[in-house]
Design a protein around this motif. Structure first.
Motif, PDB file in Angstrom:
ATOM      1  N   ALA A  31      30.843  57.676  26.516  1.00 33.08           N
ATOM      2  CA  ALA A  31      31.686  56.935  27.445  1.00 33.08           C
ATOM      3  C   ALA A  31      31.004  56.766  28.793  1.00 33.08           C
ATOM      4  CB  ALA A  31      33.017  57.659  27.629  1.00 33.08           C
ATOM      5  N   HIS A  55      35.943  50.194  35.505  1.00 32.09           N
ATOM      6  CA  HIS A  55      36.016  48.970  34.706  1.00 32.09           C
ATOM      7  C   HIS A  55      35.087  47.885  35.244  1.00 32.09           C
ATOM      8  CE1 HIS A  55      39.091  50.036  31.811  1.00 32.09           C
ATOM      9  NE2 HIS A  55      39.768  50.636  32.776  1.00 32.09           N
ATOM     10  N   PRO A  62      33.675  48.310  25.130  1.00 27.14           N
ATOM     11  CA  PRO A  62      34.595  49.435  24.936  1.00 27.14           C
ATOM     12  C   PRO A  62      34.852  49.678  23.453  1.00 27.14           C
ATOM     13  CG  PRO A  62      35.405  47.980  26.655  1.00 27.14           C
ATOM     14  CD  PRO A  62      34.263  47.263  25.975  1.00 27.14           C
ATOM     15  N   THR A  76      40.989  53.234  27.497  1.00 29.36           N
ATOM     16  CA  THR A  76      40.653  54.012  28.688  1.00 29.36           C
ATOM     17  C   THR A  76      41.445  55.319  28.679  1.00 29.36           C
ATOM     18  OG1 THR A  76      40.274  51.989  29.930  1.00 29.36           O
ATOM     19  CG2 THR A  76      40.660  53.991  31.213  1.00 29.36           C
ATOM     20  N   VAL A  91      35.893  55.384  29.951  1.00 27.88           N
ATOM     21  CA  VAL A  91      36.028  54.281  29.000  1.00 27.88           C
ATOM     22  C   VAL A  91      35.031  54.536  27.878  1.00 27.88           C
ATOM     23  CG1 VAL A  91      35.833  51.799  28.595  1.00 27.88           C
ATOM     24  CG2 VAL A  91      36.700  52.637  30.790  1.00 27.88           C
ATOM     25  N   VAL A  93      32.451  53.678  25.270  1.00 29.22           N
ATOM     26  CA  VAL A  93      31.665  52.446  25.184  1.00 29.22           C
ATOM     27  C   VAL A  93      30.526  52.618  24.183  1.00 29.22           C
ATOM     28  CG1 VAL A  93      32.160  51.678  27.540  1.00 29.22           C
ATOM     29  CG2 VAL A  93      30.183  53.158  27.116  1.00 29.22           C
TER      30      VAL A  93
END
Length: 274
Positions: free
Chosen positions: A128, A152, A162, A166, A186, A188
């Protein structure tokens, strides 16, 4: 000689009590025109009535005495307006806080007796982008808003995809000691380049008891209470941060009644649900 009003007459005219007028004299906010040297009686003039009326209205708005003095002392309309506007801004902030507290209490009173659905969930580790900081509990919501905005924006600027909702991790110390570590993240896919407060982060795996909170975060403690009571009765809690996932939040809608937040409580499970 100026026409004199006794403190009693001046009180009746201005709707300020004698006790209040005495206090205003003592603190230098509204001095009488003169004090009789023999009787000690305070005497006022009709010309002081408008000043007293202004003072009463400002004090009815809970303006501190030093600010009232500043309003009365200046002949600069701009400076006077700035003092009044600053106080009105503080009143509006306090009003918003009061409205939030009232709505939270109403939500508590309206809360259904039936227990909310709680599920068990095994969460694998996830790469993340994240922001982590030691935060005072009183500042947590403001920090959360700012950190999510920066997070973001960075994910978008780095063209990261993503892979999940979140989320946030919150150390128990935040609630126990009013200060502790908080992380917003987030999940990712791709390489996260450290920029500003944003860093690469591995969200740890966890076994969680999960409940869903609907509505603003101002009364999320009610849902935490339900989840905590459940885990106390039915689960073995383990050390680890509390976890939140923001399925629907300010990025999606300004209508806070539509916000949806999943709350996860770390637990020990000997075997998975079948």
């Amino acid at each position: 000689m100026k026409q004199a009003l006794t403190v009693g007459d001046f009180s009746r005219v201005t709707h300020l009590s004698v006790k209040t007028l005495r206090h205003y004299h003592q603190v230098g906010l509204l001095d009488p025109d003169r004090v009789d040297p023999v009787t000690g009686y305070r005497l006022y003039t009709p010309e002081q009535i408008p000043t007293a009326q202004v003072i009463r209205r400002l004090r009815d708005l809970d303006m501190p005495i030093p600010d009232v003095k500043a309003v009365l002392a200046t002949t600069d309309a701009t400076a006077r307006g700035e003092v009044i506007a600053g106080h009105l801004d503080r009143l509006e902030t306090e009003l918003d806080r009061t409205r939030s507290a009232v709505e939270s209490l109403r939500n508590l009173l309206r809360r259904p007796a039936a227990a909310a659905a709680i599920e068990h969930r095994t969460v694998p580790p996830a790469a993340a982008a994240a922001i982590t900081a030691a935060v005072d509990r009183a500042d947590l919501l403001a920090w959360w808003h700012g950190a999510l905005g920066e997070l973001h924006a960075t994910v978008q600027a780095q063209n990261l995809d993503p892979t999940g909702p979140t989320g946030g991790l919150y150390a128990s110390e935040i609630f126990q000691d009013d200060h502790g570590e908080a992380t917003v993240f987030v999940p990712v896919q791709g390489l996260v380049r450290a920029v500003g407060r944003v860093e690469s982060f591995l969200v740890p795996a966890a076994e969680l008891a999960v409940i869903t909170h609907h509505g603003p975060l101002a009364d999320v403690d009610l849902t935490y209470g339900e989840l905590g009571a459940y885990t106390t009765r039915h689960e073995i809690s383990v050390a680890g941060p509390l976890r939140e996932y923001y399925l629907l939040d300010a990025r999606h809608t300004r209508d806070t009644t539509r916000w949806t937040t999943e709350i996860g409580w770390p637990i020990f499970r000997a075997e998975h649900d079948r």
